[in-house]
Design a protein around this motif. Structure first.
Motif, short mmCIF file in Angstrom:
data_model
loop_
_atom_site.label_atom_id
_atom_site.label_comp_id
_atom_site.label_asym_id
_atom_site.label_seq_id
_atom_site.Cartn_x
_atom_site.Cartn_y
_atom_site.Cartn_z
N TYR A 9 -2.95 -5.54 -16.06
CA TYR A 9 -2.50 -6.59 -16.98
C TYR A 9 -3.21 -7.88 -16.63
O TYR A 9 -3.83 -7.99 -15.57
CB TYR A 9 -0.99 -6.74 -16.90
N GLY A 51 1.35 -5.33 -11.98
CA GLY A 51 2.51 -6.20 -11.78
C GLY A 51 3.73 -5.37 -11.40
O GLY A 51 3.79 -4.18 -11.69
N GLY A 52 4.70 -6.05 -10.77
CA GLY A 52 5.91 -5.31 -10.40
C GLY A 52 6.62 -4.79 -11.64
O GLY A 52 7.24 -3.73 -11.63
N HIS A 53 6.49 -5.54 -12.73
CA HIS A 53 7.17 -5.16 -13.98
C HIS A 53 6.44 -4.08 -14.75
O HIS A 53 6.94 -3.56 -15.74
CB HIS A 53 7.36 -6.39 -14.85
N ASN A 73 1.16 -6.96 -7.73
CA ASN A 73 1.29 -8.42 -7.79
C ASN A 73 2.73 -8.75 -8.13
O ASN A 73 3.07 -9.18 -9.22
CB ASN A 73 0.34 -8.96 -8.87
N GLY A 74 3.61 -8.48 -7.19
CA GLY A 74 5.05 -8.62 -7.39
C GLY A 74 5.78 -7.97 -6.22
O GLY A 74 5.16 -7.30 -5.41
N VAL A 75 7.10 -8.14 -6.20
CA VAL A 75 7.86 -7.60 -5.07
C VAL A 75 8.44 -6.23 -5.40
O VAL A 75 8.61 -5.38 -4.52
CB VAL A 75 8.99 -8.58 -4.65
N GLY A 76 8.70 -5.97 -6.66
CA GLY A 76 9.32 -4.71 -7.05
C GLY A 76 8.30 -3.58 -7.11
O GLY A 76 7.23 -3.72 -7.70
N LEU A 99 7.58 -15.10 -3.38
CA LEU A 99 8.19 -15.38 -4.67
C LEU A 99 9.72 -15.56 -4.58
O LEU A 99 10.39 -15.79 -5.60
CB LEU A 99 7.84 -14.30 -5.70
N ARG A 230 16.02 -6.42 -12.41
CA ARG A 230 15.32 -5.52 -13.33
C ARG A 230 16.30 -5.16 -14.44
O ARG A 230 17.51 -5.01 -14.21
CB ARG A 230 14.90 -4.23 -12.61
N HIS A 277 10.93 -12.62 -18.47
CA HIS A 277 10.53 -12.11 -17.15
C HIS A 277 9.62 -13.11 -16.46
O HIS A 277 8.46 -12.82 -16.13
CB HIS A 277 9.84 -10.75 -17.26
N ALA A 280 8.97 -15.19 -11.31
CA ALA A 280 7.97 -15.70 -10.35
C ALA A 280 6.77 -16.31 -11.09
O ALA A 280 5.66 -16.38 -10.55
CB ALA A 280 7.50 -14.58 -9.43
N ARG A 286 2.23 -17.71 -8.29
CA ARG A 286 1.22 -16.72 -8.69
C ARG A 286 -0.05 -16.89 -7.86
O ARG A 286 -0.74 -15.91 -7.58
CB ARG A 286 0.92 -16.83 -10.18
N MET A 289 0.90 -15.20 -4.59
CA MET A 289 0.93 -13.75 -4.80
C MET A 289 -0.48 -13.19 -4.89
O MET A 289 -0.81 -12.15 -4.29
CB MET A 289 1.73 -13.43 -6.08
C1 8YV Z 1 6.26 -10.38 -11.03
C2 8YV Z 1 8.27 -8.92 -10.76
O1 8YV Z 1 5.93 -11.72 -11.02
O2 8YV Z 1 7.95 -9.33 -8.50
C3 8YV Z 1 8.22 -8.48 -9.34
O3 8YV Z 1 8.48 -7.28 -9.10
O4 8YV Z 1 8.74 -8.23 -11.60
C4 8YV Z 1 7.77 -10.28 -11.10
O5 8YV Z 1 8.38 -11.18 -10.25
C5 8YV Z 1 5.66 -9.69 -12.24
O6 8YV Z 1 5.69 -8.34 -11.96
C6 8YV Z 1 4.23 -10.15 -12.53
O7 8YV Z 1 3.38 -9.70 -11.56
#
Ligand code: 8YV
Length: 311
Positions: A9, A51-53, A73-76, A99, A230, A277, A280, A286, A289
């Motif tokens: 993405y 991305g985490g999403h 690029n995210g925590v999830g 984040l 989520r 969403h 972060a 960003r 991250m």
């Molecule tokens: C991210 C997210 O910023 O961190 C995660 O898991 O869902 C968001 O905080 C998003 O995935 C973009 O990278």
């Protein structure tokens, strides 16, 4: 030749420039004939940035025979097949900690926006309704009973900010923790004892729809829901039904079950705050991250220990 990298993405210009220096970057979201791309390039792809999403669909990671690392690029990491990673031996990394503040401050911001009806108040001025009458009273966000579902890094950061609100803070997590907040062993028990329920837990098979109809009914008509975790943790259909029936005061949502699609019913509700969403989504975070994603990729391809490994 530079290794191939699949970018799932759009990223910041700075991050995309850095990836281009290191990899032959393929923007997955811009490829029209994905099957043709995979036939031609799958073997060259050694890294994925996502991305985490968004994550990486299991059938896509399985279609990359030489995949070595998925850098989130995210925590999830709920949208990456960790079992496949362990079985095949590719690494998975994420960007924790950098984040935490952003997501926690959004949870506080959404709670205030919901209780003080800030979105409605903004419209009240812009629509010039104020020229006809004073806006109806809202409610305090301070000194309320807050229940936090999930007391990890982000949940703890939310709780510490709520202390400044003179709030009564309770939580539900996998186990009791040494914190000055009231512990609840279940989401229903947590909901019964709070005015505002903030969802801050990780998405796992066990937490899917953990905020279900029973929890929402326990939160009750004077209760409000905030979700910055989520969408999968909340039974969105039950939420819509209960909000439509006046069974909840309101909701403030940063995440949804089928992003970026949000149910029409939620869009139409005046007592619901909706944001896309953006937990972060700040320039500062960003940037942090992105630097952590690059540090993980650089470490991997240099044969060094990864800064923030998941697998
Ligand atoms: C991210 C997210 O910023 O961190 C995660 O898991 O869902 C968001 O905080 C998003 O995935 C973009 O990278």
């Amino acid at each position: 030749m530079k290794p191939g990298l699949l970018q799932m993405y759009p990223l910041t210009p700075q991050m995309e420039a850095e990836l281009q220096k290191r990899f032959r970057v393929h923007r997955w979201y811009e490829i029209s004939d994905k099957q043709a791309f995979l036939q031609a390039e799958a073997e060259t792809v050694k890294a994925v940035v996502t991305g985490g999403h968004i994550g990486v669909a299991p059938d896509l990671s399985a279609a990359l025979p030489n995949l070595e690392i998925v850098a989130i690029n995210g925590v999830g990491f709920d949208k990456v097949d960790l079992a496949q990673a362990r079985e095949r031996g590719f690494r998975v990394t994420n960007t924790p900690d950098v984040l935490t503040e952003d997501v926690a401050e959004l949870a506080i911001g959404l709670s205030i926006a919901l209780m003080r009806q800030i979105v409605r108040a903004d419209h009240y001025v812009r629509s010039r309704e104020w020229e006809k009458a004073e806006m109806p009273l809202a409610n305090k966000a301070s000194r309320k009973r807050y229940g936090i579902y999930g007391l990890g890094r982000i949940g703890k950061a939310i709780a510490s900010r709520l202390e400044a609100f003179n709030a009564k803070i309770s939580y539900c997590s996998r186990q009791r923790q040494d914190v000055p907040y009231e512990y609840h062993a279940s989401a229903v028990s947590l909901a019964k004892g709070c005015d505002i329920l903030i969802v801050a837990a990780a998405a796992t098979p066990e937490t899917r729809h953990v905020i279900d109809r029973h929890v929402l009914e326990a939160l009750g008509p004077d209760g409000a829901l905030v979700n910055i975790a989520r969408g999968s943790l909340v039974d969105e259909k039950a939420l819509v039904d209960i909000l439509s029936a006046g069974g909840l005061k309101g909701a403030a949502l940063d995440v949804f079950e089928n992003e970026p699609h949000v149910p029409d019913e939620l869009i139409a509700m005046p007592n619901v705050v909706l944001v896309p969403h953006v937990g972060a989504a700040t320039h500062e975070t960003r940037g942090e991250m992105g630097r952590l994603v690059l540090a993980n990729l650089d470490a991997h391809f240099a044969g060094k220990d990864l800064p923030t490994p998941v697998v």
